[in-house]
Write a protein that holds these residues in place. Structure first.
Motif, PDB file in Angstrom:
ATOM      1  N   GLU A  13     -37.929  21.314  32.860  1.00  0.00           N
ATOM      2  CA  GLU A  13     -37.982  20.594  31.350  1.00  0.00           C
ATOM      3  C   GLU A  13     -36.783  20.602  30.679  1.00  0.00           C
ATOM      4  N   LEU A  14     -35.811  21.730  30.690  1.00  0.00           N
ATOM      5  CA  LEU A  14     -34.632  21.666  30.017  1.00  0.00           C
ATOM      6  C   LEU A  14     -33.568  20.504  30.414  1.00  0.00           C
ATOM      7  N   ALA A  15     -33.756  20.166  31.779  1.00  0.00           N
ATOM      8  CA  ALA A  15     -32.820  19.239  32.347  1.00  0.00           C
ATOM      9  C   ALA A  15     -33.224  17.829  31.870  1.00  0.00           C
ATOM     10  N   GLU A  16     -34.801  17.603  31.719  1.00  0.00           N
ATOM     11  CA  GLU A  16     -35.106  16.282  31.278  1.00  0.00           C
ATOM     12  C   GLU A  16     -34.587  16.187  29.817  1.00  0.00           C
ATOM     13  N   GLN A  17     -34.649  17.203  28.836  1.00  0.00           N
ATOM     14  CA  GLN A  17     -34.384  17.059  27.772  1.00  0.00           C
ATOM     15  C   GLN A  17     -33.021  17.100  27.495  1.00  0.00           C
ATOM     16  N   VAL A  18     -31.837  17.784  28.157  1.00  0.00           N
ATOM     17  CA  VAL A  18     -30.523  17.627  27.961  1.00  0.00           C
ATOM     18  C   VAL A  18     -30.134  16.315  28.533  1.00  0.00           C
ATOM     19  N   HIS A  19     -30.830  15.710  29.649  1.00  0.00           N
ATOM     20  CA  HIS A  19     -30.178  14.523  30.096  1.00  0.00           C
ATOM     21  C   HIS A  19     -30.859  13.469  28.848  1.00  0.00           C
ATOM     22  N   GLU A  20     -31.946  13.402  28.184  1.00  0.00           N
ATOM     23  CA  GLU A  20     -32.323  12.609  27.264  1.00  0.00           C
ATOM     24  C   GLU A  20     -31.384  12.620  25.899  1.00  0.00           C
ATOM     25  N   SER A  21     -30.919  13.808  25.772  1.00  0.00           N
ATOM     26  CA  SER A  21     -29.913  13.706  24.750  1.00  0.00           C
ATOM     27  C   SER A  21     -28.636  13.216  25.116  1.00  0.00           C
ATOM     28  N   PHE A  22     -28.113  13.220  26.399  1.00  0.00           N
ATOM     29  CA  PHE A  22     -26.992  12.477  26.493  1.00  0.00           C
ATOM     30  C   PHE A  22     -27.122  10.954  26.593  1.00  0.00           C
ATOM     31  N   LYS A  23     -28.474  10.397  27.052  1.00  0.00           N
ATOM     32  CA  LYS A  23     -28.653   9.207  26.913  1.00  0.00           C
ATOM     33  C   LYS A  23     -28.759   8.591  25.434  1.00  0.00           C
ATOM     34  N   THR A  24     -29.197   9.377  24.602  1.00  0.00           N
ATOM     35  CA  THR A  24     -29.500   9.116  23.091  1.00  0.00           C
ATOM     36  C   THR A  24     -28.214   8.860  22.669  1.00  0.00           C
ATOM     37  N   TYR A  25     -27.415   9.902  22.734  1.00  0.00           N
ATOM     38  CA  TYR A  25     -26.215  10.180  21.938  1.00  0.00           C
ATOM     39  C   TYR A  25     -25.111   8.960  22.516  1.00  0.00           C
ATOM     40  N   GLY A  26     -25.174   8.634  23.977  1.00  0.00           N
ATOM     41  CA  GLY A  26     -24.434   7.719  24.731  1.00  0.00           C
ATOM     42  C   GLY A  26     -24.877   6.117  24.828  1.00  0.00           C
ATOM     43  N   ALA A  27     -26.069   5.996  24.020  1.00  0.00           N
ATOM     44  CA  ALA A  27     -26.741   4.631  24.147  1.00  0.00           C
ATOM     45  C   ALA A  27     -25.899   3.388  24.344  1.00  0.00           C
ATOM     46  N   SER A  28     -24.750   3.496  23.465  1.00  0.00           N
ATOM     47  CA  SER A  28     -23.891   2.409  23.210  1.00  0.00           C
ATOM     48  C   SER A  28     -22.594   2.480  24.395  1.00  0.00           C
ATOM     49  N   LEU A  29     -22.772   3.424  25.189  1.00  0.00           N
ATOM     50  CA  LEU A  29     -21.556   3.700  25.934  1.00  0.00           C
ATOM     51  C   LEU A  29     -21.812   3.251  27.359  1.00  0.00           C
ATOM     52  N   PRO A  30     -20.726   2.695  28.286  1.00  0.00           N
ATOM     53  CA  PRO A  30     -20.829   2.001  29.518  1.00  0.00           C
ATOM     54  C   PRO A  30     -20.738   3.434  30.554  1.00  0.00           C
ATOM     55  N   LEU A  31     -21.774   4.364  30.382  1.00  0.00           N
ATOM     56  CA  LEU A  31     -21.727   5.516  31.466  1.00  0.00           C
ATOM     57  C   LEU A  31     -22.963   5.534  32.442  1.00  0.00           C
ATOM     58  N   ARG A  32     -22.746   6.184  33.525  1.00  0.00           N
ATOM     59  CA  ARG A  32     -23.691   6.237  34.443  1.00  0.00           C
ATOM     60  C   ARG A  32     -24.196   7.845  34.522  1.00  0.00           C
ATOM     61  N   THR A  33     -25.376   7.846  34.147  1.00  0.00           N
ATOM     62  CA  THR A  33     -25.881   9.491  34.179  1.00  0.00           C
ATOM     63  C   THR A  33     -27.044   9.514  34.804  1.00  0.00           C
ATOM     64  N   ALA A  34     -27.528  10.673  35.345  1.00  0.00           N
ATOM     65  CA  ALA A  34     -28.585  11.050  36.130  1.00  0.00           C
ATOM     66  C   ALA A  34     -29.303  12.499  35.816  1.00  0.00           C
ATOM     67  N   VAL A  35     -30.402  12.698  36.356  1.00  0.00           N
ATOM     68  CA  VAL A  35     -31.035  14.124  36.328  1.00  0.00           C
ATOM     69  C   VAL A  35     -31.612  14.402  37.600  1.00  0.00           C
ATOM     70  N   ALA A  36     -31.393  15.702  38.088  1.00  0.00           N
ATOM     71  CA  ALA A  36     -31.876  16.088  39.403  1.00  0.00           C
ATOM     72  C   ALA A  36     -32.428  17.502  39.287  1.00  0.00           C
ATOM     73  N   TYR A  37     -33.616  17.468  39.591  1.00  0.00           N
ATOM     74  CA  TYR A  37     -34.452  18.935  39.810  1.00  0.00           C
ATOM     75  C   TYR A  37     -35.502  18.814  41.028  1.00  0.00           C
ATOM     76  N   GLY A  38     -35.859  20.152  41.270  1.00  0.00           N
ATOM     77  CA  GLY A  38     -36.927  20.217  42.358  1.00  0.00           C
ATOM     78  C   GLY A  38     -38.400  19.688  41.891  1.00  0.00           C
ATOM     79  N   GLY A  39     -39.212  19.818  42.674  1.00  0.00           N
ATOM     80  CA  GLY A  39     -40.551  19.560  42.572  1.00  0.00           C
ATOM     81  C   GLY A  39     -41.120  17.896  42.387  1.00  0.00           C
TER      82      GLY A  39
END
Length: 417
Positions: A85-111
């Motif tokens: 859950e925290l992985a999803e939230q932190v990644h979502e924060s990065f996507k929100t803050y960096g919405a106008s930036l040309p960066l590649r990001t991803a999230v990875a967790y089990g399950g």
């Protein structure tokens, strides 16, 4: 003070203005310049004070200014978190803050399936948010490489140790390049975390914007003594009496979570749940529904104590007290975020007095006790102080209930396994 005065570039400042961030919080004011300067940082701040933005904003800026240069399967910034859950939230924060930036990001967790995560890594990533176990799975399958890693972020590292990730963390640290920037951000820092930081960080900037192990001052905290068997009935009573619009309820065990959800359903009260036995897609659906306000009651184990960022959540209920006292701080921190007020109520029975004492010792405050009429426990909860001492022994009830005085609801709850 503005975000621009901290050295952030215009695209980030415009995004922050658009999402309603008028000025930096104290932890951001200290952390952002230090991270931009590539210093190691160890920051402790109460939950809800903007820790994620404190490291996300300067890291996004550095990645952008350096330009796209990541190799296949490599990552430049790695953020480790304890839960999905925290992985999803932190990644979502990065996507929100960096919405106008040309960066590649991803999230990875089990399950969930590892294959889509491996596919995203093939072209390389500027930033990866991951849980330790799944990160090691990817590393052992040569799906992720650390030769280009510049920065490691440990978010809520104390919780990772609580969850038993010590060996996984050691394995991750051994695989990373020794020359790197390391950042530790958390609401609390145990002695074990401080010892680990001493080995991992080089001349770190220490940031503590609030006293160690404190709860948010705007949260009204109180305790209701009750017999263990009557906790479900008391929760239903408080739900009706207080007219809570939305409640996050913490229960100790996965089985206990589902039992409470079933009891609520029997009384016509809809609730959803998240815990470790629930499939990840179902957990995410429950969280999304709760965050959107479509679900009034969410019952969870401590898997949700971190990673839930909900605007204006009014109430957190500790149906069971946490085994680890520090988790009380993280549970209560789900309310009262970003300067808002909130309530944290704990339903405490006699056999939880040692857990209550540990919380009061940790937070250096005695929690107010408010008894509910008709719910005074037969097994009284001893009064404790901030030294963990029992200062008042429980009194015997004046007149125990007879069989004829016990209501039908009492009997039904008492007979539940």
């Amino acid at each position: 003070m503005s975000f621009a005065s901290l050295g952030l570039i215009d695209p980030l400042c415009r995004t922050l203005d658009a999402i309603g961030y008028p000025s930096p919080t104290p932890v951001q004011t200290q952390a952002i310049p230090a991270v931009l300067a590539k210093r190691d940082v160890m920051a402790a701040a109460q939950t809800g004070t903007g820790k994620t933005a404190g490291f996300a904003l300067p890291l996004l800026q550095r990645l952008t200014m350096e330009g796209p240069q990541v190799a296949s399967n490599s990552v430049r910034v790695l953020v480790l978190v304890p839960t999905r859950e925290l992985a999803e939230q932190v990644h979502e924060s990065f996507k929100t803050y960096g919405a106008s930036l040309p960066l590649r990001t991803a999230v990875a967790y089990g399950g969930v399936s590892i294959n889509p995560q491996m596919m995203k890594l093939r072209k390389g990533l500027d930033l990866l948010v991951a849980t330790p176990g799944r990160l090691l799975d990817l590393y052992r399958q040569n799906a992720v490489k650390f030769n280009q890693l510049q920065t490691l972020v440990l978010d809520e590292a104390d919780r990772m140790l609580d969850l038993g990730f010590s060996r996984e963390l050691d394995a991750v640290f051994a695989a990373l390049p020794k020359q790197r920037q390391t950042l530790l951000f958390s609401a609390t820092f145990s002695d074990e975390i401080r010892a680990m930081a001493g080995k991992l960080l080089a001349d770190p900037l220490s940031i503590e914007v609030s006293p160690r192990n404190t709860t948010v001052q705007k949260i009204r905290q109180w305790v209701v003594p009750v017999d263990k068997k009557r906790k479900p009935e008391l929760f239903l009573h408080l739900l009706a009496k207080k007219r809570w619009s939305q409640v996050l309820v913490f229960v100790k065990t996965r089985r206990g979570v589902e039992q409470l959800v079933d009891i609520l359903a029997e009384h016509g009260v809809a609730a959803d749940s998240i815990h470790g036995d629930k499939p990840q897609p179902a957990r995410l659906r429950a969280l999304d529904s709760f965050k959107a306000g479509q679900c009034r009651i969410l019952v969870a184990t401590d898997v949700a104590a971190r990673g839930l960022d909900i605007d204006d959540l009014p109430v957190v209920v500790n149906f069971d007290l946490p085994i680890v006292a520090e988790d009380y701080i993280h549970r209560t921190g789900r309310t009262g975020r970003a300067g808002n007020a909130g309530e944290a109520v704990s339903l405490v029975c006699a056999d939880e007095v040692t857990l209550l004492a540990a919380i009061e010792v940790l937070t250096k405050q005695t929690l107010q006790r408010i008894e509910e009429a008709d719910f005074s426990p037969e097994h009284r909860v001893p009064v404790t102080n901030t030294a963990g001492e029992i200062v008042k022994k429980p009194k015997k009830p004046k007149k125990p209930k007879t069989v004829g005085e016990v209501s039908n609801v009492d009997v039904r709850f008492a007979r539940r396994p």
